[in-house]
Design a protein around this motif. Structure first.
Motif, PDB file in Angstrom:
ATOM      1  N   PRO A  30      11.301  48.005  60.602  1.00 58.75           N
ATOM      2  CA  PRO A  30      12.039  49.036  59.865  1.00 58.75           C
ATOM      3  C   PRO A  30      11.545  49.186  58.432  1.00 58.75           C
ATOM      4  CG  PRO A  30      13.540  47.525  60.986  1.00 58.75           C
ATOM      5  CD  PRO A  30      12.178  46.918  61.060  1.00 58.75           C
ATOM      6  N   ALA A  31      11.768  50.349  57.870  1.00 53.33           N
ATOM      7  CA  ALA A  31      11.460  50.569  56.461  1.00 53.33           C
ATOM      8  C   ALA A  31      12.471  49.827  55.593  1.00 53.33           C
ATOM      9  CB  ALA A  31      11.501  52.067  56.149  1.00 53.33           C
ATOM     10  N   GLY A  32      12.009  49.442  54.396  1.00 56.12           N
ATOM     11  CA  GLY A  32      12.917  48.850  53.427  1.00 56.12           C
ATOM     12  C   GLY A  32      13.019  47.346  53.449  1.00 56.12           C
ATOM     13  N   VAL A  33      12.176  46.672  54.240  1.00 60.81           N
ATOM     14  CA  VAL A  33      12.162  45.209  54.259  1.00 60.81           C
ATOM     15  C   VAL A  33      11.307  44.718  53.087  1.00 60.81           C
ATOM     16  CG1 VAL A  33      11.508  43.141  55.556  1.00 60.81           C
ATOM     17  CG2 VAL A  33      12.439  45.134  56.763  1.00 60.81           C
ATOM     18  N   ALA A  34      11.866  43.856  52.257  1.00 59.31           N
ATOM     19  CA  ALA A  34      11.112  43.326  51.122  1.00 59.31           C
ATOM     20  C   ALA A  34       9.956  42.475  51.625  1.00 59.31           C
ATOM     21  CB  ALA A  34      12.025  42.493  50.229  1.00 59.31           C
ATOM     22  N   LEU A  35       8.739  42.816  51.198  1.00 63.29           N
ATOM     23  CA  LEU A  35       7.575  42.098  51.706  1.00 63.29           C
ATOM     24  C   LEU A  35       6.459  42.106  50.671  1.00 63.29           C
ATOM     25  CD1 LEU A  35       6.328  40.649  54.176  1.00 63.29           C
ATOM     26  CD2 LEU A  35       5.392  42.855  54.868  1.00 63.29           C
ATOM     27  N   GLU A  36       6.037  40.927  50.275  1.00 69.36           N
ATOM     28  CA  GLU A  36       4.895  40.742  49.395  1.00 69.36           C
ATOM     29  C   GLU A  36       3.839  39.931  50.150  1.00 69.36           C
ATOM     30  OE1 GLU A  36       4.599  42.080  46.497  1.00 69.36           O
ATOM     31  OE2 GLU A  36       6.652  42.700  46.027  1.00 69.36           O
TER      32      GLU A  36
END
Length: 359
Positions: A30-36
């Motif tokens: 899904p869109a909007g998952v915090a990911l670095e």
């Protein structure tokens, strides 16, 4: 050749052990998952080769490249592409097996199935492919964290040496406090010695990894073919060197009468339905019941031995073959993040599927 796994949260891995690199395409996040990139790199650093004297000396930084699907630290809902270059491949180490079948390896079966094989480190059959799974699992972990789900795994047995207590009595924060990734310090020391003894004898040793998923919501898994334990078993049995999987009480539960094995329900002070025991391992009827999910995964000894073994070549002639190159004397310390990753992928997929179950 099937290279994909999952239904909604779906991954496809690519690349070979001694090719340009390996990678994974993640679709359905899904869109909007915090990911670095640092989230993914931290997981890869726990799996990478050359991290201690208990593992293969192959030196790979396993530096991940996030090529698509992330913008300004958040997933965009589009396919996420992750690539990990190979930097320390030594293909010449495998020239001696170009026409030989290593005992207990995939050499013979690949030749029989496809009519050709990449003998450089095993090609697609190499455990190096699992780096792509760990990278994908790190993305799944960020999604699970949004729902309060945590997955941990640890080495619970090496050869005949076993942790004497269950996961409930262990401080799982100690998993990475030693080279073998066992949260029971006294047992960890004995395990390290056992692995070094196997290495010094040019032999290998297997063992068991225990996995635990905490905070798993009620209702994950399907009641017929895609039962939670069934999908999890599929995922974990797809890992290189895995020879066994048991869920909850597993085989030990067969020694209990039903009167002791049944998990009695009660309502706690917060009004939640709980069970007084957890022999079911957090799943009943193939559906998560809100309790901890726990399981055990058995890993065979690494098949490559740095000593002579009898085998045949691709002409059917008997030969003597000794392994060369850089190999793990025990796969378990580096397999811990792989077990975590496959569990994270399963739970992320089932969680998204569960959200479509009813209005």
């Amino acid at each position: 050749m099937s290279n994909s796994f999952g239904t909604i949260f779906r991954i496809t891995t690519f690349g070979e052990s001694h090719g340009v690199g390996i990678g994974v395409i993640i679709d359905g996040c899904p869109a909007g998952v915090a990911l670095e990139a640092s989230h993914i790199q931290a997981a890869l650093d726990r799996r990478r080769p050359g991290q201690s004297d208990l593992t293969t000396p192959r030196k790979e930084a396993d530096t991940v490249q996030v090529q698509s699907g992330v913008f300004e630290g958040l997933t965009t809902g589009t396919p996420i592409s992750l690539f990990i270059p190979n930097a320390d491949a030594r293909s010449d180490d495998y020239s001696h097996i170009a026409h030989a079948y290593r005992p207990s390896h995939a050499d013979y079966t690949y030749d029989a199935k496809y009519g050709r094989r990449d003998y450089r480190g095993g090609g697609r059959s190499s455990a190096r492919e699992t780096a792509a799974r760990v990278a994908a699992g790190a993305v799944a972990a960020q999604l699970l964290a949004h729902f309060g789900v945590t997955v941990r795994a640890y080495v619970s047995a090496v050869g005949e040496i076993e942790v004497p207590v269950g996961y409930e009595e262990l401080d799982l924060r100690l998993i990475d406090s030693n080279l073998v990734r066992c949260p029971h310090p006294e047992t960890a020391a004995a395990m390290e010695a056992r692995i070094r003894a196997a290495r010094d004898a040019h032999d290998t040793v297997g063992g068991v990894i225990t996995g635990v998923a905490l905070g798993v919501p009620l209702g994950l898994g399907e009641p017929v073919f895609d039962k939670l334990p069934a999908v999890l078993g599929h995922a974990l049995l797809s890992i290189n060197a895995v020879k066994g999987f048991e869920f909850g009480s597993g085989f030990a539960g067969t020694r209990l009468p039903g009167s002791l094995h049944n998990d009695a329900f009660y309502t706690d002070e917060a009004g939640r339905v709980r069970t007084r025991t957890n022999h079911s391992g957090g799943s009943q009827g193939g559906i998560s019941n809100g309790q901890d999910i726990y399981f055990r995964v058995a890993f065979k000894p690494v098949a490559t031995l740095l000593q002579p073994q009898q085998t045949i070549n691709d002409q059917g002639e008997a030969i003597t073959l000794a392994g060369r190159g850089r190999h793990d004397p025990c796969v378990l310390p580096r397999a811990v993040p792989i077990v975590e990753a496959m569990t994270q992928l399963v739970l992320a997929d089932l969680l998204l599927r569960a959200r479509a179950n009813r209005l």
